[in-house]
Design a protein around this motif. Structure first.
Motif, PDB file in Angstrom:
ATOM      1  N   HIS A 116     -13.755   6.143  -7.825  1.00 47.63           N
ATOM      2  CA  HIS A 116     -12.536   6.928  -7.667  1.00 47.63           C
ATOM      3  C   HIS A 116     -11.300   6.053  -7.872  1.00 47.63           C
ATOM      4  CE1 HIS A 116      -9.941   9.811  -5.032  1.00 47.63           C
ATOM      5  NE2 HIS A 116      -9.803  10.052  -6.318  1.00 47.63           N
ATOM      6  N   TYR A 117     -11.351   4.849  -7.316  1.00 46.66           N
ATOM      7  CA  TYR A 117     -10.248   3.902  -7.492  1.00 46.66           C
ATOM      8  C   TYR A 117     -10.050   3.555  -8.963  1.00 46.66           C
ATOM      9  CZ  TYR A 117      -7.896  -0.659  -7.473  1.00 46.66           C
ATOM     10  OH  TYR A 117      -7.054  -1.716  -7.733  1.00 46.66           O
ATOM     11  N   VAL A 118     -11.141   3.248  -9.650  1.00 47.65           N
ATOM     12  CA  VAL A 118     -11.066   2.896 -11.074  1.00 47.65           C
ATOM     13  C   VAL A 118     -10.510   4.062 -11.878  1.00 47.65           C
ATOM     14  CG1 VAL A 118     -12.490   2.433 -13.114  1.00 47.65           C
ATOM     15  CG2 VAL A 118     -12.854   1.117 -11.009  1.00 47.65           C
ATOM     16  N   TYR A 119     -10.992   5.252 -11.586  1.00 51.90           N
ATOM     17  CA  TYR A 119     -10.538   6.421 -12.329  1.00 51.90           C
ATOM     18  C   TYR A 119      -9.039   6.637 -12.122  1.00 51.90           C
ATOM     19  CZ  TYR A 119     -10.109  11.200 -13.975  1.00 51.90           C
ATOM     20  OH  TYR A 119      -9.713  12.333 -14.647  1.00 51.90           O
ATOM     21  N   ARG A 120      -8.620   6.618 -10.868  1.00 51.96           N
ATOM     22  CA  ARG A 120      -7.215   6.893 -10.565  1.00 51.96           C
ATOM     23  C   ARG A 120      -6.289   5.842 -11.177  1.00 51.96           C
ATOM     24  NH1 ARG A 120      -7.612   6.476  -5.565  1.00 51.96           N
ATOM     25  NH2 ARG A 120      -6.602   4.449  -5.286  1.00 51.96           N
ATOM     26  N   ARG A 121      -6.631   4.570 -10.993  1.00 50.15           N
ATOM     27  CA  ARG A 121      -5.751   3.506 -11.503  1.00 50.15           C
ATOM     28  C   ARG A 121      -5.751   3.468 -13.034  1.00 50.15           C
ATOM     29  NH1 ARG A 121      -4.689  -2.275  -8.676  1.00 50.15           N
ATOM     30  NH2 ARG A 121      -3.462  -3.265 -10.332  1.00 50.15           N
ATOM     31  N   GLY A 122      -6.906   3.672 -13.635  1.00 50.58           N
ATOM     32  CA  GLY A 122      -6.979   3.665 -15.086  1.00 50.58           C
ATOM     33  C   GLY A 122      -6.208   4.811 -15.707  1.00 50.58           C
ATOM     34  N   VAL A 123      -6.340   6.011 -15.141  1.00 47.92           N
ATOM     35  CA  VAL A 123      -5.619   7.174 -15.672  1.00 47.92           C
ATOM     36  C   VAL A 123      -4.116   6.987 -15.496  1.00 47.92           C
ATOM     37  CG1 VAL A 123      -5.199   9.632 -15.313  1.00 47.92           C
ATOM     38  CG2 VAL A 123      -7.540   8.778 -15.418  1.00 47.92           C
ATOM     39  N   GLU A 124      -3.704   6.446 -14.353  1.00 47.21           N
ATOM     40  CA  GLU A 124      -2.278   6.193 -14.134  1.00 47.21           C
ATOM     41  C   GLU A 124      -1.715   5.215 -15.171  1.00 47.21           C
ATOM     42  OE1 GLU A 124      -2.085   4.907 -10.103  1.00 47.21           O
ATOM     43  OE2 GLU A 124      -2.136   6.944  -9.278  1.00 47.21           O
ATOM     44  N   ALA A 125      -2.587   4.322 -15.679  1.00 45.00           N
ATOM     45  CA  ALA A 125      -2.167   3.376 -16.711  1.00 45.00           C
ATOM     46  C   ALA A 125      -2.269   3.970 -18.115  1.00 45.00           C
ATOM     47  CB  ALA A 125      -3.002   2.100 -16.616  1.00 45.00           C
ATOM     48  N   GLY A 126      -2.603   5.262 -18.212  1.00 47.36           N
ATOM     49  CA  GLY A 126      -2.646   5.944 -19.500  1.00 47.36           C
ATOM     50  C   GLY A 126      -3.943   5.793 -20.261  1.00 47.36           C
ATOM     51  N   LYS A 127      -5.015   5.405 -19.573  1.00 46.68           N
ATOM     52  CA  LYS A 127      -6.290   5.183 -20.250  1.00 46.68           C
ATOM     53  C   LYS A 127      -7.195   6.400 -20.147  1.00 46.68           C
ATOM     54  CE  LYS A 127      -6.196   0.291 -18.974  1.00 46.68           C
ATOM     55  NZ  LYS A 127      -5.303   0.013 -20.098  1.00 46.68           N
ATOM     56  N   ARG A 128      -8.129   6.480 -21.072  1.00 44.23           N
ATOM     57  CA  ARG A 128      -9.247   7.401 -20.947  1.00 44.23           C
ATOM     58  C   ARG A 128     -10.279   6.718 -20.043  1.00 44.23           C
ATOM     59  NH1 ARG A 128     -11.862   9.811 -26.382  1.00 44.23           N
ATOM     60  NH2 ARG A 128      -9.756  10.695 -26.509  1.00 44.23           N
ATOM     61  N   VAL A 129     -10.766   7.418 -19.012  1.00 43.62           N
ATOM     62  CA  VAL A 129     -11.662   6.787 -18.037  1.00 43.62           C
ATOM     63  C   VAL A 129     -12.843   7.697 -17.736  1.00 43.62           C
ATOM     64  CG1 VAL A 129     -11.881   5.774 -15.726  1.00 43.62           C
ATOM     65  CG2 VAL A 129      -9.706   5.583 -16.961  1.00 43.62           C
ATOM     66  N   GLN A 130     -14.029   7.113 -17.716  1.00 42.10           N
ATOM     67  CA  GLN A 130     -15.206   7.770 -17.150  1.00 42.10           C
ATOM     68  C   GLN A 130     -15.721   6.835 -16.061  1.00 42.10           C
ATOM     69  OE1 GLN A 130     -18.446   6.233 -20.511  1.00 42.10           O
ATOM     70  NE2 GLN A 130     -18.121   8.401 -20.273  1.00 42.10           N
ATOM     71  N   ALA A 131     -15.916   7.346 -14.865  1.00 43.56           N
ATOM     72  CA  ALA A 131     -16.309   6.507 -13.730  1.00 43.56           C
ATOM     73  C   ALA A 131     -17.454   7.176 -12.987  1.00 43.56           C
ATOM     74  CB  ALA A 131     -15.121   6.276 -12.802  1.00 43.56           C
ATOM     75  N   MET A 132     -18.640   6.599 -13.118  1.00 37.61           N
ATOM     76  CA  MET A 132     -19.834   7.139 -12.470  1.00 37.61           C
ATOM     77  C   MET A 132     -20.008   6.506 -11.092  1.00 37.61           C
ATOM     78  SD  MET A 132     -20.738   9.117 -14.866  1.00 37.61           S
ATOM     79  CE  MET A 132     -20.252   9.331 -16.577  1.00 37.61           C
ATOM     80  N   GLY A 133     -20.237   7.339 -10.083  1.00 39.93           N
ATOM     81  CA  GLY A 133     -20.319   6.869  -8.712  1.00 39.93           C
ATOM     82  C   GLY A 133     -21.717   6.903  -8.137  1.00 39.93           C
ATOM     83  N   GLY A 134     -21.791   7.098  -6.828  1.00 32.54           N
ATOM     84  CA  GLY A 134     -23.058   7.013  -6.103  1.00 32.54           C
ATOM     85  C   GLY A 134     -23.886   8.281  -6.206  1.00 32.54           C
TER      86      GLY A 134
END
Length: 504
Positions: free
Chosen positions: A230-248
């Motif tokens: 969730h952290y990676v997704y939120r921070r990456g999207v805020e930086a304008g990136k395309r993000v896929q983040a698979m969790g638990g």
């Protein structure tokens, strides 16, 4: 002591800086040190990627596919070396290590067909004299942040599709078992991949944040725990990136009264305890439907679990080896105690297991809980260890409701001989990947991998066509040509005058 360095084109590496311990889980000893990179290291990797990527994107897909073919052959030729290196740092037995590599290679096989999947769409005559077509083009530079539990498979899932699609790729593997990703990068280079297209940087949160914030990195793929995802997704999207983040995950196995219990027990032994339970597609929760089914299943599970052999990763007779670190073993044992404190019945206790001659290794025996309830924290959270929980369901509707209402929605399985029940379950359950008499429903490489709810953040899955869509962007062209060409006589020569029409 061996030092594991970055794999960065034109970067000398070495020198002073932070380092992390890489353990041998079988003995508990530190076997190597890994360099923990900085912003400067990432900048060097990005600069090399920026220099190399335009020419790689311009390379025709067939030539890119040939490098994937070469790479696949090299990995197969080095299978034994890679499997032993992987198991020495992760702790999974050699057979599981080979499976880790092979499952990643299946995605590379898919990438060998990249010319086909990169084809766009075409419509002739979309309007009077107008044709429309689309093309898939690479994003530029992508990055992958991968977990410790699959140090070959997940890096191959990410890097293969990204690179075959024309991108440069920067991999940040887990610092707990970093050697195999570096070796794979070396083999990819040997296969003919140009310098700068695949690079490996090591590090911890400092490197992760640097990747998420770097303006030249267009997309990030991540696999790890849900909070970090969730952290990676939120921070990456805020930086304008395309993000896929698979969790638990907290995958459930539903056992209907008509199921073949002997087969279910055999499946659970591997699905719940294989690789010491350190996989997001493990099956740590079994849901027998009805008390009679639950009692019969428990009676068969106990001797099967007690017969499991825990051994060093090179023991060919072992069903599973140690967990990755002492800290992770402590975390699993704490969850077992939490289950006891919450009132679950601990039928088999794997704590305190010691392997003769390897007393300092990170071993933990298999554990079995019964009468676990949905209110228990030990049920709600991912344990990520060799622990199986029995949650009894009164009927089919409750069995569907349990995985559907859980915070995680990665995978689920149902065991039954009833086709209608299986079909109904697959349609109704609120989970991303479903197995019918298949305990670990990881899709084949040309389909796609991804969970729902807190198991995945972002709207695009791993590998298959979903992976291609993630690592490319679509450009659509609308074209119209004049009816014939105008001839202009000039000095005894005829020229074609091309006019660019305007769209009304």
């Amino acid at each position: 002591m061996r030092v594991i360095d970055h794999f960065i084109t034109g970067h000398a590496g070495g020198g002073a800086g932070r380092e992390g311990d890489v353990f041998d889980p079988n003995t508990g000893a530190v076997q190597a040190r890994v360099r923990l990179g900085t912003q400067k290291d990432l900048d060097a990797a990005v600069a090399a990627a920026q220099a190399a990527q335009p020419a790689w994107a311009a390379t025709n897909p067939q030539r890119r596919a040939r490098i994937m073919f070469n790479f696949k052959a090299l990995v197969e030729a080095h299978m034994e070396e890679l499997a032993h290196l992987l198991s020495s740092e992760h702790g999974k037995v050699i057979a599981d290590a080979k499976g880790d590599i092979q499952r990643g290679l299946e995605v590379i096989e898919f990438c060998c067909g990249i010319p086909h999947v990169l084809k766009g769409e075409y419509t002739q005559g979309a309007g009077p004299g107008i044709d429309v077509y689309s093309m898939r083009q690479p994003l530029g530079i992508g990055a992958g942040i991968t977990p410790f539990n699959f140090p070959a498979m997940i890096p191959l899932w990410m890097s293969g599709v990204a690179i075959a699609s024309g991108n440069a790729f920067i991999l940040k593997p887990s610092e707990r078992d970093p050697s195999v990703p570096v070796r794979l990068a070396e083999l990819m280079r040997e296969a003919g991949l140009p310098e700068g297209i695949l690079q490996v940087v090591h590090g911890d949160k400092e490197m992760v944040d640097a990747i998420l914030d770097h303006p030249a990195i267009a997309a990030v793929s991540f696999v790890g725990s849900s909070d970090i995802a969730h952290y990676v997704y939120r921070r990456g999207v805020e930086a304008g990136k395309r993000v896929q983040a698979m969790g638990g995950a907290k995958n459930h196995g539903i056992v209907m009264p008509d199921a073949d219990l002997d087969q279910v027990v055999a499946d659970l032994a591997g699905a719940a305890f294989g690789s010491a339970g350190e996989r997001c597609m493990a099956l740590p929760v079994v849901v027998p439907v009805g008390e009679k089914t639950a009692d019969a299943l428990r009676a068969k599970l106990i001797p099967a679990i007690e017969a499991l052999r825990v051994g060093v990763s090179t023991d060919q007779e072992a069903h599973y080896g140690p967990v990755v670190t002492a800290a992770h073993r402590g975390r699993v044992e704490n969850w077992i105690q939490a289950g006891v404190d919450e009132g679950a019945e601990l039928v088999i206790d794997g704590r305190g297991f010691a392997l003769q001659g390897h007393e300092q290794g990170f071993f933990i025996g298999p554990s079995l809980f019964d009468r676990v309830t949905p209110e228990m924290q030990a049920y709600k959270e991912e344990i990520f260890g060799p622990v199986l929980q029995i949650v009894r369901a009164a009927d089919f509707d409750e069995a569907v409701r349990l995985p559907s209402s859980h915070q995680y929605g990665n995978g689920v399985a149902i065991f039954t001989r009833n086709g209608h029940a299986a079909r109904e379950f697959a349609a109704r359950v609120n989970v991303g990947m479903v197995g019918i008499n298949v305990p670990i429903p990881v899709p084949v490489a040309y389909h796609t991998f991804g969970g729902w709810k807190r198991s995945a953040f972002g709207d695009t899955n791993q590998h298959g066509m979903e992976g291609v869509r993630f690592w490319t962007k679509v450009k659509t062209v609308t074209q119209r040509w004049p009816d014939g060409s105008a001839s202009v006589a000039e000095g005894g020569r005829t020229h074609d005058a091309f006019v660019i029409p305007t769209m009304g």
